[in-house]
Scaffold this active site. Structure first.
Site: not given
Ligand code: M6R
Length: 609
Positions: A100-101, A505, A2, A604, A74, A486, A27, A489, A482
């Site tokens: 937060n936590g 396969h 959060c 994030k 969150w 993306k 967050r 996501e 990657e």
């Molecule tokens: O802050 P971090 O690099 O540790 O975060 C890792 C992942 O949560 C982050 O890369 C996530 O996969 C991205 N939102 C992807 O776009």
């Protein structure tokens, strides 16, 4: 996971808290709330959903007061709802808390408190904090909060405000990030610097196990035993506008376009003036120390993990050290085979990802040296690792990581060359050629960005499909992973990355007429084999868009469309290849009308397991 904010000063708190929360929505954003004190009244306002709902409500009926705390949530414990939104209060309504936590022992604490007659209104772990403060209140808020945190286990950054001592805020940091902003006659607390940047550049970054008392006239820091101590002020040099959208429709698009600058900044100061060697001034390692590493474990999550996959290939190729790349949430629960000659590298944009941080701590407990690559200077990972390479991407706000990935790759390239120099595995002209190629990358990235309109066209066509496939071999496959992440996501379209040679396969069964396939073709040594794989999917009706080197006339004979990227060394290809994939995902998401910067179910920074 959060975002929390706090303000004490002479101005109206509401506007400052809402502005701070707007910078922290990355967050979490399933509910928001503020608590503001004025003339013996502690008003709490909270709404379910985005901050906008709270802003609209308060717009008509502003809450007066010059001290307050705020929260954007969150959900972890308890569904997203108004009752579960923060701030949380006690039975008397005299104490309010934002958090937060996760408080791991909250159930036991809740049972204890309920047995004493405390009435809970939410399902959250946080609510135990406000009731504990009420229960243990000694007449002094600071010593009471000290006693409260001795009873709690877990991760928490807290902001506490009380009607009984309405001139102060208490801030606590234990395993969750928290910064204090220093103003003139006003002070701030926040989970992250962008929230306070419009008001001050002077910041105290609270360390693990620290707390602070904020009044309008000053801030005093303490350890969790209540011992006061001084702290250096960190002056933020980056601009507030760097954290704004800068005219782009979304943060993601802005951050994609920032990549030439971010890559330049990450290279700056790390290459000798003659442009022939790499220097990493932040690593005071001797050649002997470097030579004693006989294995590297790279540990990370999500996009950072994908950067690690590229790092493996490059370190092995240049420095001839074997590398394993592991997902942090798996690695932390394994008993990996390491020796005192194993270097553990963690990669994290935020530097706060719970699994990555846990893997770092486990590695240190096993006696391994940990090198971190992170984008956030004051983050937990940056502070706890033995050594750190900072990526100078600047704040990344969009949930989808873009410039963090390319700058992580740059850090990995620099580190690979640094190792190779010390080991003597690359020298002379070969070394200078690599260093020159690194220096040319920002310009090449700008050229790729110029192809955005073509990619937008392709994305619009692809976005009507519910599947997409990303194929490649070698490093092209690492980038395909990657690209697919993306795409999934932010467009919510099912996407799969596959090593092209593995298709037959199983996955080839999914290839039907017109299904979108993106084929990556930059690994020269594997070119012909990749073309054969493209023919296999074309023969089954796929619509293939290839991404290939500029000047490659051959590829267009085998595919429906080619996007060209400027030529660089094969092992640097991921930098120029990933940008069209980021843009493809971006425009597909826009075409589908999605919330690009805040994709559903995601946040994030994943600061809980
Ligand atoms: O802050 P971090 O690099 O540790 O975060 C890792 C992942 O949560 C982050 O890369 C996530 O996969 C991205 N939102 C992807 O776009």
């Amino acid at each position: 996971m959060c975002g929390i904010v706090g303000y004490v000063g002479r101005r109206q708190a509401q506007e400052i808290l809402l502005s701070g929360l707007s910078k922290l929505e990355y967050r979490g954003y399933d509910s928001a709330g503020v608590a503001i004190y004025h003339e013996n009244v502690l008003s709490i306002e909270k709404t379910l959903g985005r901050l906008k709902g709270l802003e609209d409500r308060l717009d008509g009926q502003p809450v007066q007061g010059t001290i307050g705390i705020g929260h954007t949530r969150w959900a972890t414990h308890g569904k997203p709802s108004t009752e579960n939104a923060h701030p949380h209060t006690d039975c008397s309504g005299d104490f309010v808390v934002v958090h937060n936590g996760i408080i791991e022992n909250y159930l036991a604490l809740r049972e204890e408190l309920e047995a004493k007659g405390h009435r809970f209104v939410s399902e959250t772990d946080t609510e135990v904090v406000s009731h504990l403060v009420e229960d243990l209140f000694t007449g002094d808020l600071f010593t009471t909060v000290l006693a409260v945190i001795q009873k709690m286990r877990g991760a928490f950054a807290l902001g506490v405000l009380s009607k009984r001592e309405p001139d102060k805020l208490i801030a606590v940091r234990s395993h969750s990030p928290l910064v204090i902003g220093l103003g003139e006659g006003e002070n701030f607390l926040a989970s992250d610097i962008p929230a306070i940047l419009p008001y001050t550049r002077d910041v105290l970054i609270l360390d693990e196990g620290e707390m602070a008392v904020l009044t309008q006239d000053g801030v005093q820091c303490y350890d969790l035993q209540g011992q006061p101590h001084g702290k250096d002020v960190f002056t933020v040099t980056w601009d507030a506008v760097a954290a704004e959208k800068d005219g782009y429709e979304h943060y993601m698009l802005k951050e994609i376009h920032e990549q030439p600058r971010a890559v330049s900044d990450t290279l700056r100061g790390r290459i000798t003036e003659d442009g022939r060697r790499v220097i990493l001034p932040e690593l005071a390692w001797t050649s002997e120390e470097i030579k004693q590493f006989d294995r590297i474990h790279i540990v990370a999550c999500g996009t950072s993990y994908h950067a690690g996959l590229v790092g493996k290939v490059v370190i092995e190729q240049l420095a001839r050290i074997p590398v394993d790349v592991e997902i942090a949430s798996e690695y932390r629960y394994r008993d990996p085979i390491v020796s005192d000659r194993t270097l553990v590298m963690v990669i994290s944009q935020s530097g706060e990802t719970a699994d990555t941080l846990a893997a770092l701590r486990n590695a240190q407990e096993r006696g391994n040296k940990v090198l971190a690559i992170t984008n956030v200077v004051g983050s937990s990972v940056a502070r706890e690792a033995n050594d750190v390479i900072i990526t100078w991407a600047g704040p990344e706000i969009s949930v989808a990581s873009t410039k963090a990935y390319t700058t992580q790759l740059i850090a990995l390239y620099l580190f690979s060359v640094y190792l190779a120099q010390a080991k003597g595995t690359i020298q002379g002209e070969a070394l200078a050629t690599i260093v020159q190629a690194l220096l040319e990358l920002p310009q090449k990235l700008s050229e790729v960005l110029d192809t955005a309109p073509k990619i937008e066209e392709i994305a619009k066509a692809f976005s009507s499909w519910d599947d997409a496939f990303f194929l490649g071999r070698g490093l092209d496959y690492s980038v395909a992973l990657e690209g697919a992440l993306k795409y999934k996501e932010i467009s919510y379209i099912h996407a799969e990355a596959y090593p092209s040679g593995e298709l037959k396969h199983g996955t080839l069964a999914l290839i039907v007429d017109d299904v979108p396939v993106v084929a990556l073709l930059t690994q020269d040594a594997l070119y012909e084999k990749s073309i054969s794989n493209i023919k296999e999917v074309k023969a089954r009706g796929a619509h293939v868009v290839a991404i290939a080197w500029a000047g490659d006339e051959e590829t267009q004979k085998s595919v429906d469309r080619v996007l060209y990227v400027p030529k660089t060394l094969s092992f640097l290809a991921p930098i120029v290849l990933v940008v069209p994939l980021q843009l493809l995902a971006y425009y597909a998401s826009v075409a589908r009308g999605n919330d690009v910067d805040k994709p559903r179910n995601l946040a994030k920074s994943v600061t809980v397991e």
